[in-house]
Design an enzyme around this catalytic site. Structure first.
Site, short mmCIF file in Angstrom:
data_model
loop_
_atom_site.label_atom_id
_atom_site.label_comp_id
_atom_site.label_asym_id
_atom_site.label_seq_id
_atom_site.Cartn_x
_atom_site.Cartn_y
_atom_site.Cartn_z
N ARG B 58 0.84 -1.25 0.05
CA ARG B 58 0.12 -0.13 -0.08
C ARG B 58 1.01 1.52 0.10
O ARG B 58 0.58 2.45 -0.51
CB ARG B 58 -1.00 0.05 1.21
CG ARG B 58 -1.87 1.11 1.33
CD ARG B 58 -3.26 0.65 1.96
NE ARG B 58 -2.94 -0.21 3.17
CZ ARG B 58 -2.66 0.44 4.47
NH1 ARG B 58 -2.68 1.61 4.64
NH2 ARG B 58 -2.63 -0.48 5.54
N HIS B 122 -1.36 9.20 19.32
CA HIS B 122 -0.28 8.19 18.88
C HIS B 122 0.98 8.65 19.18
O HIS B 122 1.51 9.72 18.97
CB HIS B 122 -0.45 7.87 17.36
CG HIS B 122 -1.81 7.39 17.00
ND1 HIS B 122 -2.13 6.87 15.58
CD2 HIS B 122 -2.76 7.09 17.50
CE1 HIS B 122 -3.18 6.33 15.48
NE2 HIS B 122 -3.73 6.28 16.95
N GLU B 141 4.64 1.30 18.26
CA GLU B 141 3.72 2.59 18.09
C GLU B 141 2.55 2.21 19.18
O GLU B 141 2.10 1.30 19.54
CB GLU B 141 2.69 2.37 16.80
CG GLU B 141 1.68 3.54 16.51
CD GLU B 141 0.57 3.47 15.70
OE1 GLU B 141 0.69 4.22 14.48
OE2 GLU B 141 -0.06 2.75 15.80
#
Lengths: 223, 200
Positions: B58, B122, B141
């Protein structure tokens, strides 16, 4: 309920004050347009009775200035003039009703009551204040990027604070205007002011609710 | 999974375990000093081989292990769920002051929600994993959000699996409205807590 009365004919102004008191309204009575304008900016009124012909600022000037500054307090214009043009002018400038002197005191009180009853529905759906827009129909505040939904009472409270931006309003007055007969005390007000403070902060509003005195609240631009 | 990550899987798993231990220690610390525990619950995962390869494609990257561990930063992911919005920022500060890691990037989607209504904080960190005889630097993350924000994200995520949704725009608008209502409820709950604690 507190009403501001402005008429340069002192006898008539004082008589209106007495009629209002007799009908359980509080009132402030002034005798010229400049005083009417400054009183309307200093205090929160539920209705303003304005004579057109006054020395200095006349009633139309006062009305226009108030409306330009987002003050949507219902206004009843009073005047000796009975020409249609004057009535139309006053109404076009944002007056809510018109009464020609001499008037019947019962009709006067009836018209005041109509204005007070209707005042809630007069306002438009969206209100701008600083960088935020309050949508009273969709029940949300937005800074253009971030939106947040508000509960009904939060919307009513913020709407009232926006209409009276810059003025200090007591918890007692807020209970009378927002909670009415539903029951609410100063703790309820403290909690709802807390909700709005956190929610305004969350949408990075350029206005905030300050409290210089205990149980007194004022919506102000942040520095 | 082990086929793609190979011997690196052990490093990723060690990173995950050590990070989860650090987070658990925050809970223990709060308990020990009698402070309100800002963490409702927490969880972690290693990104599956399939979704890592899909993400590399992607992003227009070659599906190599090097790219997976350097260009993509969520091979190891941790989610911390808090009760109140204030708690999210308390945890953010605690993560910032953790030993053995370097903050690479922070994204505050609570102050600046995504256009679809997504809210979360985040942080991408480079975490030093202690292995026998060496220390490895692994990106992790960390997503920190409230129960309400997590609930919304779970529902929104589940819709991605449903193909051919009718009235897509209507559904998107409604989901955004839910996000705005839940965000408002989060702040209402926080205000109630402030009142209970005598802070307002």
């Amino acid at each position: 309920m507190k009403i501001l009365v402005a008429d340069d004919e002192r006898d008539i102004a004082d008589a209106i004050g007495i009629i209002l008191k007799f009908n359980n309204f509080e009132s402030d009575v002034v005798y010229d347009g400049t005083s009417a304008y400054s009183k309307a900016n200093e205090n929160v009124y539920d209705c303003i009775v304005l004579d057109i012909m006054m020395p200095g600022m006349d009633g139309i000037d006062v009305l226009k200035k108030l409306r330009d500054e987002n003050n949507n307090t219902p206004v009843l214009m009073l005047t000796a003039k009975s020409q249609v043009a004057d009535k139309v002018n006053g109404l076009n400038m944002g007056a809510d009703d018109y009464l020609t002197k001499p008037f019947n005191k019962d009709e006067f009180i009836a018209r005041i009551n109509v204005l007070l009853r209707r005042s809630k529905t007069y306002n438009s759906n969206t209100l701008s204040c600083g960088n935020i827009v309050l949508d009273t129909e969709a029940l949300k505040i937005s800074n253009g990027e971030t939106s947040l939904r508000l509960a009904g009472k939060e919307v009513e409270l913020l709407e009232y604070l926006i209409h009276n931006k810059g003025k200090s309003i007591s918890a007692e007055k807020l209970i009378e205007k927002i909670w009415r007969d539903e029951g609410g005390d100063s703790n309820t007000v403290t909690l709802y002011i807390g909700y709005l403070r956190n929610k305004l902060k969350s949408v990075k509003a350029s206005v905030k609710i300050v409290s210089d005195k205990e149980y007194e609240y004022c919506l102000q631009e942040t520095e | 999974m082990s086929g793609f990550y190979g011997e690196n899987l052990f490093i990723l798993e060690s990173a995950l375990k050590q990070m989860l231990t650090n987070i658990d220690l925050i809970k223990c610390y709060c308990k020990s000093i009698g402070m309100h525990d800002p963490i409702e619950h927490f969880e972690g995962r290693i990104k599956t081989e399939e979704s890592m390869i899909e993400k590399l494609h992607r992003k227009g990257l070659e599906p190599t292990i090097e790219n997976a561990l350097t260009k993509i930063h969520d091979a190891v992911g941790v989610r911390i769920i808090c009760s109140f919005v204030d708690d999210v920022y308390t945890i953010v500060n605690m993560v910032r002051s953790m030993e053995g890691l370097e903050i690479f990037e922070e994204k505050d989607y609570i102050a600046n929600p995504k256009p679809n209504g997504y809210r979360s904080f985040h942080i991408i960190v480079f975490f030093n994993v202690n292995l026998p005889g060496e220390t490895k630097r692994v990106p992790i993350e960390i997503q920190i959000r409230t129960i309400a924000q997590d609930c919304w994200a779970a529902l929104e995520h589940s819709l991605h699996y449903k193909k051919e949704i009718k009235n897509v725009e209507l559904i998107q608008d409604e989901l955004k409205r839910c996000a705005e209502e839940m965000a408002s409820t989060d702040l209402t709950m926080q205000t109630v807590r402030q009142m209970i604690n005598g802070e307002i």
